[in-house]
Scaffold this motif. Structure first.
Motif: not given
Lengths: 705, 211
Positions: A605-606, A609-610, A618, A634-635, A639-643, A645, A648
């Motif tokens: 999963n990780g 997502i990366m 990115e 970080l704004e 990087v991926p956030g909940t939306y 995802i 998987i």
């Protein structure tokens, strides 16, 4: 020959086991380096250059030294030195509070004379660009590789594709920034809490740097908040913390700021490649000619793979590094592979289309890996490959869906150099100790599973100590997906040896020969007469005042390198906004023998997502005008956030009963799979990552025009 | 803009930058480039630092009396604070990750509402019931969210986990049976770099069934 036994005989290995550190992590009790509070501890900060290139004209620490609460100020550069990237260290402060340290940095007097700089590849390669290091035209000597007969290959080709692919610099974004807590006992002994992927590497570095015997440096990393390849040494910040602690005689904590983390703590180099490739009419990749470069900032190491995964007889590749005034690259999760895989998988699809072939079939014809051939079948079934648009972009409506595929490969076979001990105490407790570190992959739990399987216990019965150099049981750094395959064989053989010793103590009690004894679940019994049995505690009670403590050894037969993976993506592209949403990823990942299926799924999963982040979000953005990074937070660095995802489907693809590492490989195939799915959805190819809405809309507009 | 104007603009920007770094002056030979200063002057910061007060904070049901500066954040008190009796508060579950309300690593509950502790001044936390991740479990009995996080392996390195646990508790307090989309909304203020999201979503679903 040592073996992990048959899957059907395994009680714990290969099952889904929750991690030992779970309770500490969900209750906030887990202590990371950043959480270490020592009595009288000082807080340190580093003053950094805000310019890309400059000479230090003057540096005066006195005003900072005079601020109440400041305990030490040191130079990290000197007058006359050249600073070569934004973020490079100038001076450091240790103070009673973090806020005082922050104030003190602002009081340091520094004069810089700016020098001409280049922060983008284009600027670095432009005619007349300032040369910023010992390379002519900011280019390293090229690495050239030739195989077969390229000219003959192109002559045989029925179709030829020429394209340029680009991936930008990506930063690691470890949530726990790089940092350390240093505490000296006199001038002879240094205790060092480090956010690191290499406890023993850091110990040896500090011992050299401070001229101490290695056994007078203790490095502790109980929990670690993300490294992804960037945390192998103490770094400038680690040496600085140790220096400040030695000077003040007090513990010193020095953690990088989020901004510095982006600027100086490593990154994945960029890639730009011009490739020309040909395939025969029957679908054979026959010729591959590529020139490419990347920037690893002021250093080198900007390599990438190509040709990748698929076989090609005739090839010529030429790669070089471009120097820019930016922080040095460091290894990042499967260095060189994701960017190379993005280009190769895009190229494969472009060739297949010219041939009028299904891109999956074209891959099958050029992929010699039997494992991946099986994965193609499974993955295609799971994603519903038949649903893809046979004519890319032919879907109707504003939101268009598409499917794509990508592939990857990795080593991850582990290596020698780990020492471990398994101890059985008379009260029945069991300890397993080794000097590896758990960077979030779950090796602590894997160790407990292996020992518990061997001794007939539960993983929670095993007390595992990792992340500490004090027991003097070295292990290598956690890189290259090598941790579990390096550690597992040694732990297993240590547990086997301890079990044998216990059998020797129990044999008289059971009145049976040692080789007739077996472990049950929490018991030891006689194989030829199962009525003869003792509980685990009765058995260990035989030890009296003794403990059993056995080491293990490296065993080639228990591990294997070389893993294959493939991923399928389904995306939905909004043709009005340009937004790419990933609906589903099917990740079929060869893992060898998965010690812990649950943690392996987490790793897959990780990785996905990366990889998704690298494909869609990115990018380190450098301003060629000012020489500064524009999104060192970080704004703006997204990087991926909940939306972001998708669903998987992580498929742990067991291929054999030998341990392989799986930390890196799942982040590789994602890029090509998503990029190809976007093409399949909209019929326009984006050859430059990240695939952001502006690029999608521009490409769609160009297609219309 | 004429070349002359451009150059003037450049020099003004340069001065503000150099002032930002320290008290230095510009060297005579400089290459014209545009620089943008973003650091405040030392004077402004040190003035602010001089204003302190002793306040009382109710954290996980315990009252802490603590001296803070006006600029001290709630997060600094939780992690690094020393109370007036000389005891460390030492609640290090909440993490400083981005330092500016972008990542949710320091999420705590203030009167049951999720708040970024890096964005709340300690003085503004007076009179509120502050609950950190250390206060979510009932003694040794874990909260259903915590149980579910362990069960589903909703963590890897674990550095973001405290923030996600607290946000998940806050979400389920508001919405007992969230849909997947509502879970994504509820946790959209938290960032994970290891990529644990899918199992976090599973964990919240499981926890919602148990609450």
């Amino acid at each position: 020959m040592a073996s992990w036994g048959e899957a059907s005989q395994s009680r714990l290995i290969g099952k889904r086991i929750t991690r030992l550190s779970g309770k500490d992590k969900v209750t906030g009790k887990a202590k990371y380096t950043y959480d270490i509070n020592r009595p009288g501890m000082l807080y340190a900060r580093i003053l950094r250059s805000e310019v890309a290139r400059a000479e230090v004209i003057a540096l005066d620490l006195t005003p900072a030294e005079e601020l109440p609460g400041v305990k030490a100020v040191i130079e990290l550069t000197q007058v006359g030195n050249q600073l070569r990237y934004q973020g490079q260290e100038i001076a450091a402060v240790a103070a009673e509070t973090d806020d005082i340290a922050k104030d003190a940095l602002r009081l340091i007097h520094v004069e810089l004379e700016e020098l001409p700089f280049v922060v983008t590849e284009d600027d670095a390669l432009a005619e007349g660009a300032p040369e910023i290091r010992d390379w002519t035209g900011n280019k390293s000597d090229p690495n050239v590789d030739e195989r077969g007969d390229l000219e003959a290959g192109f002559e045989e080709a029925a179709v030829i594709v020429e394209a340029k692919y680009h991936t930008p610099v990506q930063t690691h974004v470890c949530l726990e920034t790089h940092g350390n807590v240093a505490e000296w006992r006199g001038e002879e002994y240094l205790t060092f809490w480090a956010s690191t992927q290499a406890v023993f590497g850091v110990r040896n570095d500090l011992a050299r740097t401070f001229d101490l015997p290695a056994n007078q440096v203790r490095v502790i990393t109980e929990h670690m908040g993300g490294g992804f390849g960037s945390k192998f040494g103490p770094g400038v910040e680690g040496h600085t913390a140790a220096r400040l602690s030695k000077m003040t005689g007090k513990p010193v904590k020095l953690m990088l700021t989020r901004r510095a983390e982006h600027l100086v703590a490593g990154n994945r180099p960029s890639m730009t490649q011009h490739v020309k490739a040909g395939a025969t009419s029957d679908g054979r990749l026959i010729a591959y000619d590529m020139q490419g470069y990347g920037t690893g900032g002021i250093g080198s190491g900007a390599g990438f793979t190509g040709p990748y995964v698929y076989s090609v007889e005739n090839s010529r590749t030429e790669r070089f590094n471009v120097a820019t005034n930016a922080g040095n690259q460091r290894a990042m999760r499967a260095p060189g592979h994701p960017q190379g895989a993005f280009a190769m998988d895009s190229l494969m699809d472009e060739l297949a289309e010219k041939l009028g072939m299904n891109p999956l079939e074209f891959r099958r014809l050029n992929d010699s890996s039997e494992v991946r051939q099986a994965q193609y079948t499974l993955g295609a079934q799971e994603i519903g490959w038949h649903k893809r648009n046979t004519v890319p972009g032919s879907g109707t409506g504003i939101k268009k869906r598409g499917l794509g595929v990508g592939s990857g490969q990795w080593g991850g076979g582990g290596g020698r150099g780990t020492q471990a001990r398994v101890t059985i105490n008379a009260d029945g407790t069991v300890e397993a100790v080794t000097g590896t570190q758990d960077i979030g992959t779950g090796v602590r739990t894997a160790i407990a599973i292996i020992v518990a399987e061997e001794l007939g216990l539960q993983p929670t019965d095993i007390s595992v100590t990792v992340g500490d150099s004090e027991p003097g049981l070295p292990s290598g750094g956690s890189g290259g997906s090598q941790t579990t395959p390096s550690v597992a064989p040694v732990i297993k053989t240590a547990a086997e040896a301890a079990k044998q010793k216990l059998f020797e103590h129990v044999a008289p009690l059971l009145q049976a020969p040692v080789d007739d004894l077996r472990v049950g679940i929490g018991t030891i019994y006689v194989a030829s007469d199962r009525t003869k049995t003792v509980t685990w505690k009765q058995a260990t009670g035989q030890l009296g005042m003794e403990s059993i403590s056995e080491g293990g050894n490296w065993d080639e037969d228990l591990r294997q390198g070389g893993v294959a993976g493939t991923q399928f993506a389904e995306v939905e592209v909004d043709t009005q906004t340009g937004h790419v949403g990933v609906i589903k990823i099917v990740a079929v990942q060869d893992c060898g023998l998965a010690i812990n299926r649950l943690a392996t799924e987490s790793q897959i999963n990780g990785g996905v997502i990366m990889g998704l982040g690298q494909t869609l979000l990115e990018e380190r953005i450098m301003d060629p005008q000012t020489g500064r990074m524009l999104n060192a937070n970080l704004e703006d660095y997204k990087v991926p956030g909940t939306y972001e995802i998708p669903e998987i489907k992580a498929i742990v693809f067991d291929t054999h009963r030998k341990v392989s590492g799986v930390g890196e490989p799942p982040c590789i195939p994602t890029l090509g799979a998503i990029a190809n799915a976007v093409y399949n959805a909209i019929g326009v190819r984006i050859r430059e990552l990240p695939i952001t809405p502006d690029k999608v809309l521009t490409a769609l507009a160009e297609k219309k025009a | 803009m004429s070349d002359k104007e451009k150059k003037q603009g450049t020099e003004i920007s340069r001065r503000s930058f150099i002032k930002g770094v320290g008290t230095g002056t510009v060297a005579a030979t400089v290459v014209p480039t545009i620089l943008v200063g973003d650091q405040n002057t030392a004077e402004a910061q040190t003035d602010e630092a001089t204003s302190t007060a002793v306040i009382q904070l109710n954290i996980n049901g315990k009252v802490h009396e603590i001296e803070v500066e006006s600029r001290t954040t709630l997060l600094t008190v939780l992690r690094d604070g020393i109370d007036t009796n000389g005891n460390n508060v030492d609640l290090t579950g909440a993490k400083l990750i981005c330092d500016k309300g972008e990542c949710g690593g320091c999420t705590i509950l203030a009167d049951d509402k999720p708040v970024y502790a890096c964005m709340m001044l300690a003085m503004d936390a007076q009179g509120k019931q502050i609950t950190t991740v250390e206060g979510i479990a009932d003694g040794d009995d874990l909260h259903p969210v915590q149980e579910a996080f362990i069960k589903h392996d909703a963590m890897m390195c674990g550095f973001c986990t405290p923030g996600f646990v607290v946000s998940s508790v806050a979400l389920l307090n508001e919405n007992k049976k969230p849909t997947l989309e509502e879970i994504k909304d509820g946790l959209s203020g938290n960032t994970c770099r290891c990529g644990t999201y899918p199992f976090i979503f599973d964990a919240v679903e499981t926890a919602s069934e148990k609450m």
